[in-house]
Design a protein around this motif. Sequence first.
Motif, PDB file in Angstrom:
ATOM      1  N   ALA A   1     -15.650  20.444  -6.549  1.00  0.00           N
ATOM      2  CA  ALA A   1     -15.875  19.636  -5.352  1.00  0.00           C
ATOM      3  C   ALA A   1     -14.822  19.884  -4.275  1.00  0.00           C
ATOM      4  N   ASP A   2     -13.579  20.179  -4.664  1.00  0.00           N
ATOM      5  CA  ASP A   2     -12.560  20.445  -3.649  1.00  0.00           C
ATOM      6  C   ASP A   2     -12.844  21.750  -2.921  1.00  0.00           C
ATOM      7  N   SER A   3     -13.409  22.725  -3.615  1.00  0.00           N
ATOM      8  CA  SER A   3     -13.719  24.005  -2.998  1.00  0.00           C
ATOM      9  C   SER A   3     -14.870  23.887  -2.001  1.00  0.00           C
TER      10      SER A   3
ATOM     11  N   ARG B   1     -13.819  33.462   7.577  1.00  0.00           N
ATOM     12  CA  ARG B   1     -14.286  34.299   6.471  1.00  0.00           C
ATOM     13  C   ARG B   1     -13.623  33.896   5.154  1.00  0.00           C
ATOM     14  N   GLY B   2     -12.349  33.525   5.223  1.00  0.00           N
ATOM     15  CA  GLY B   2     -11.664  33.091   4.010  1.00  0.00           C
ATOM     16  C   GLY B   2     -12.168  31.757   3.502  1.00  0.00           C
ATOM     17  N   MET B   3     -12.494  30.839   4.410  1.00  0.00           N
ATOM     18  CA  MET B   3     -12.957  29.507   4.011  1.00  0.00           C
ATOM     19  C   MET B   3     -14.410  29.530   3.556  1.00  0.00           C
ATOM     20  N   MET B   4     -15.174  30.492   4.089  1.00  0.00           N
ATOM     21  CA  MET B   4     -16.598  30.563   3.740  1.00  0.00           C
ATOM     22  C   MET B   4     -16.891  31.812   2.912  1.00  0.00           C
TER      23      MET B   4
ATOM     24  N   ARG C   1     -12.377  32.039  -2.378  1.00  0.00           N
ATOM     25  CA  ARG C   1     -12.298  31.189  -1.188  1.00  0.00           C
ATOM     26  C   ARG C   1     -10.871  30.695  -0.980  1.00  0.00           C
ATOM     27  N   PHE C   2     -10.486  30.540   0.269  1.00  0.00           N
ATOM     28  CA  PHE C   2      -9.156  30.023   0.583  1.00  0.00           C
ATOM     29  C   PHE C   2      -8.943  28.642  -0.029  1.00  0.00           C
TER      30      PHE C   2
ATOM     31  N   HIS D   1      -2.319  30.148   7.388  1.00  0.00           N
ATOM     32  CA  HIS D   1      -2.978  31.169   8.205  1.00  0.00           C
ATOM     33  C   HIS D   1      -2.389  31.179   9.620  1.00  0.00           C
ATOM     34  N   PRO D   2      -2.198  32.349  10.241  1.00  0.00           N
ATOM     35  CA  PRO D   2      -1.589  32.430  11.582  1.00  0.00           C
ATOM     36  C   PRO D   2      -2.322  31.621  12.644  1.00  0.00           C
ATOM     37  N   TRP D   3      -3.640  31.561  12.569  1.00  0.00           N
ATOM     38  CA  TRP D   3      -4.369  30.777  13.582  1.00  0.00           C
ATOM     39  C   TRP D   3      -4.067  29.293  13.438  1.00  0.00           C
TER      40      TRP D   3
END
Length: 527
Positions: free
Chosen positions: A196-198, A255-258, A265-266, A274-276
């Motif tokens: 669920a956290d992912s 892209r990392g989160m999805m 997955r992040f 993440h830099p952003w």
Amino acid sequence: MTTLTQLDPLPESLPFEIISKTIGRGAYAAVKKGRSAQGVFAAKFIHKQHALERGRISPRQLKFEVELHKLSSGHGNLIAFYGWGEDDVWLWIAMEFADGGDLFDKIEADVGVSEDVAQFYFAQLVSGLAWMHGKGVAHRDLKPENILLDGNGNLKIADFGLAVLFQYQGKYRESTSVCGSPPYVAPEVIAGKYRADSVDIWSCGVVLFTLLVGNTPWDEPTSRSAEFEMYLESGGRPTYDPWPSVPLEALSLLRGMMALDPKARFTLERVRDHPWFTKPNPHLARNGLCINGVNLATKMMENLHVDFTKAPFSSRSRHQLDDSSRMASTQPVISARAPATDVDFAWERPHHHMFASQPTEAQQEFDSQTLWASLAEDPTMSQFALQPHLSVSLTQNARHFRDICPAQRLTRFFSSYSFRQILPILSSALHRMGIIIAPFKPSDYEDANTETWISVRTEDRRRCPLRGDIIVERLAQDMLQVTFSKNVGDPLQWRRFFKEVTVLSKEAVFTGYGQRVGPSGAAATQV
């Protein structure tokens, strides 16, 4: 129609005073404003029998919602839990009142918000979610309807009805319930076995995308969605609109989160590194709150625009008008694939007035001039200008975010037309959009009429349910307010619907250019 509140009155012996009509509705729940010695708050009333029958939610599950909300409370980006109670019919939860309204009601469809505003709200969303996950609680229903604002513009995660305890005493447990809103849910949820956290992190990614471009990336993360299939085939690097407009650094984060594989997955830690995410933000203070709510609100309000020079959107055929009961936008989709269904009762209709009370007959002539003049300083009118811009006097006099971005719905316009004049115009607009409309009753056209409701039941461009009401109400003798109140569906899709009807009804819309349109369509009395 018999309403649920007529069948089962709210408890008489509450430890607080109810000071409003319904401000949020659901198939088995309603939210009202309450007041006690400690101040004003929101009170969610859940009808236990209907929760069981309509939502298959047992009394034990309702208590679980209470416990998880209580456990999660204590962070500035979560709706605070104050207390709860119950009787034989109702369970109620007292919680923080988010007096800044809905975040996504203030975001322009197909445009989104500026990158710095998106980063600000994303940072607050991640901060609140990290707190929840630290308590072992996952939300499982992150979507626009569950993201609210306080009076200073700070984000508040709301509605813990689908929350789950994914970690207890250091041990993780998988979830199997298929739940959430299709555009925001992770693919593995539909398969029925997931962490669920992912899935919360996936949903956060979809929310960030929506903030940046004003649209969801797909209608559902399955092979039934061509957009999702193209996302997979491109390895998360699609070239079709609106993906190219996403900043490159943010695209890397998305892209990392999805990532399709939950193991790749992040995590929240990687998101925050993440830099952003880590670059400085002009709206974010060191304590995680908004630095200047007025500046933030001004930037957001000036991003909203109804363009009367632009041709309306293409007609849609899958629309219909209906007088059936309504469900609230916060009602979770029990199945990620199942469409929302109507219910055979309705909550009392909430207030939509811009002003605190309806003018009396003796006040109407004076109030009419006062109300028209007041629109010159109404920040919501800027969305109808050729170039949206707030007056200097308004921004100088504002002290809080809510002074610029009010809590009431921004999907509304004003008109000097009568009911007899405006209803055929609205009817024609809906007809041109392919919406089947039932004839109005004779009383709807009467000069003495104070309110007419048009209930809309349709699908958006992604074929997802979109339902709500168009409320035409008299504020003064020659002043009507037309409010588009969403009950079910994506708020950005609802704003598209509002803009299309407004453009098609432009002859009746007061635009705030120092004049209002007369019955003939020509400019009339100066304000």
